[in-house]
Scaffold this active site. Structure first.
Site, PDB file in Angstrom:
ATOM      1  N   GLY A  31     -11.115 -12.485  26.567  1.00 30.95           N
ATOM      2  CA  GLY A  31     -10.889 -12.273  27.547  1.00 30.95           C
ATOM      3  C   GLY A  31     -10.946 -10.809  27.147  1.00 30.95           C
ATOM      4  N   LEU A  33     -13.141  -8.452  28.679  1.00 27.26           N
ATOM      5  CA  LEU A  33     -14.650  -8.676  28.902  1.00 27.26           C
ATOM      6  C   LEU A  33     -15.466  -8.272  28.317  1.00 27.26           C
ATOM      7  CD1 LEU A  33     -14.604 -10.826  32.177  1.00 27.26           C
ATOM      8  CD2 LEU A  33     -14.697 -11.699  29.488  1.00 27.26           C
ATOM      9  N   HIS A  37     -19.600 -10.990  27.631  1.00 23.53           N
ATOM     10  CA  HIS A  37     -19.416 -11.787  28.252  1.00 23.53           C
ATOM     11  C   HIS A  37     -20.143 -12.128  29.333  1.00 23.53           C
ATOM     12  CE1 HIS A  37     -15.481 -10.423  25.747  1.00 23.53           C
ATOM     13  NE2 HIS A  37     -16.016 -11.571  25.578  1.00 23.53           N
TER      14      HIS A  37
HETATM   15  P1  AMP Z   1     -14.976 -14.627  22.588  1.00 25.64           P
HETATM   16  O1  AMP Z   1     -13.954 -13.936  22.994  1.00 25.64           O
HETATM   17  O2  AMP Z   1     -15.375 -13.388  21.712  1.00 25.64           O
HETATM   18  O3  AMP Z   1     -14.101 -15.345  21.943  1.00 25.64           O
HETATM   19  O4  AMP Z   1     -16.333 -14.847  23.389  1.00 25.64           O
HETATM   20  C1  AMP Z   1     -16.537 -15.532  24.307  1.00 25.64           C
HETATM   21  C2  AMP Z   1     -17.828 -15.695  24.009  1.00 25.64           C
HETATM   22  O5  AMP Z   1     -18.457 -14.421  24.699  1.00 25.64           O
HETATM   23  C3  AMP Z   1     -18.300 -16.723  22.939  1.00 25.64           C
HETATM   24  O6  AMP Z   1     -19.307 -17.691  23.278  1.00 25.64           O
HETATM   25  C4  AMP Z   1     -19.393 -15.373  22.528  1.00 25.64           C
HETATM   26  O7  AMP Z   1     -20.182 -15.828  21.486  1.00 25.64           O
HETATM   27  C5  AMP Z   1     -19.409 -14.248  23.241  1.00 25.64           C
HETATM   28  N1  AMP Z   1     -20.095 -13.548  22.697  1.00 25.64           N
HETATM   29  C6  AMP Z   1     -19.729 -12.171  22.385  1.00 25.64           C
HETATM   30  N2  AMP Z   1     -19.795 -11.229  21.670  1.00 25.64           N
HETATM   31  C7  AMP Z   1     -20.797 -11.137  22.317  1.00 25.64           C
HETATM   32  C8  AMP Z   1     -22.133 -10.596  22.480  1.00 25.64           C
HETATM   33  N3  AMP Z   1     -22.122  -9.245  22.048  1.00 25.64           N
HETATM   34  N4  AMP Z   1     -23.207 -11.497  22.583  1.00 25.64           N
HETATM   35  C9  AMP Z   1     -23.538 -12.279  23.309  1.00 25.64           C
HETATM   36  N5  AMP Z   1     -22.151 -13.279  23.450  1.00 25.64           N
HETATM   37  C10 AMP Z   1     -21.554 -13.095  22.896  1.00 25.64           C
END
Ligand code: AMP
Length: 282
Positions: A31, A33, A37
């Protein structure tokens, strides 16, 4: 868009959609977002009939001194963003729903965890693999979307999907960045203003390393030292690690060749930031 909090309701919806022959694109998140995301959601929207977003801050993947309690949360804002991306289902379970009792079984990641974040966050990837095993069983997705920002996580999930025979296609999506190059992260809001300015040096140091590789540098130590010096001189962040490894095997390298990752983690006062790039060397 439906918001679902109970596992049995989520599973029933998925079974219904699969009965209709629909493909399921699954985007697991914690979350708060941001555009990173949203990029995963956009790609899932393009490639699947049904898009499921999960929002769950998974206590199992946080260490005792990590930021579980201060991890940013804003469910209402997340819902509006999900709606705009035409998400079909938001799965938003409570901790009690996901872990009604102390897990009697958990996933243990045995490879690729002695380096990078695995080394400084013991148990982190076991927590990630455990929650994803549950979520994969609940969603039975056709495709699951992950960001390359968490490149070690992508490598670990490849292993999880292969070893546990999940019939899921893993899609890894490029890192989305702020205008100054800082990788987008929910945690960025917990940087002090001065740290937020300094934090762009993480990306700049990786860019400098990339240029050095393009100019023929093949010595891992020289690159690591160059990155460390740049981050130390241009920020107050404390370097956790800077490493060069083979990718996706994540094995140490004596010389930079074939596909490699250069990855780093830096601790600021309240936040630990990570970044990386993966490069094919001829
Ligand atoms: P998180 O909410 O941080 O667990 O992220 C959820 C998903 O979004 C994971 O697969 C992360 O690798 C991806 N994600 C987070 N930040 C980025 C970003 N800056 N660029 C691409 N994907 C991201």
């Amino acid at each position: 868009m439906k918001v679902i909090t109970a596992i049995k309701d989520m599973h029933a919806e998925i079974l219904k959609q699969k009965g209709l022959g629909k493909t399921i694109g699954f985007v697991p998140t914690m979350g708060f977002l941001h555009e990173g995301h949203l990029t995963l959601l956009k790609q899932a929207r393009k490639e699947n009939d049904i898009v499921v977003l999960s929002i769950f801050v998974n206590p199992l993947q946080f260490g005792p001194n990590e930021d579980f309690s201060t991890y940013p949360r804003d469910f209402e804002r997340d819902l509006a963003l999900a709606e705009a991306e035409k998400v079909d289902y938001v799965f938003y379970p409570s901790v009690e729903e996901m872990y009604p009792h102390k897990p009697s079984v958990k996933a243990v990641v045995q490879e690729r965890t002695d380096v990078l974040c695995g080394e400084s966050r013991p148990g982190h990837f076991d927590g990630v693999a455990t929650v994803l095993t549950k979520l994969f069983n609940i969603m039975t997705p056709t495709r699951a979307y992950f960001g390359k920002k968490d490149a070690q996580q992508v490598a670990v999930i490849h292993g999880l999907i292969a070893d546990f025979n999940f019939p899921i296609e893993l899609i890894a999506v490029d890192i989305v960045r702020e205008a100054d190059g800082l990788a987008k992260s929910s945690r960025n809001v917990n940087l002090l203003p001065v740290e937020r300015q300094q934090a762009a040096v993480l990306y700049r140091s990786l860019q400098k390393a990339k240029t050095a590789i393009d100019l023929g540098e093949r010595n891992p130590e020289s690159l690591i030292n160059m990155i460390k010096e740049m981050i130390s001189s241009e920020s107050t962040g404390q370097i956790d690690y800077v490493e060069t490894l083979s990718y996706p095997q994540l094995k140490p390298l004596e010389k930079l060749e074939s596909t490699i990752i250069i990855a780093l983690a830096v601790n600021f006062s309240k936040v630990r930031l990570i970044d990386n790039f993966i490069i094919q060397i001829d």
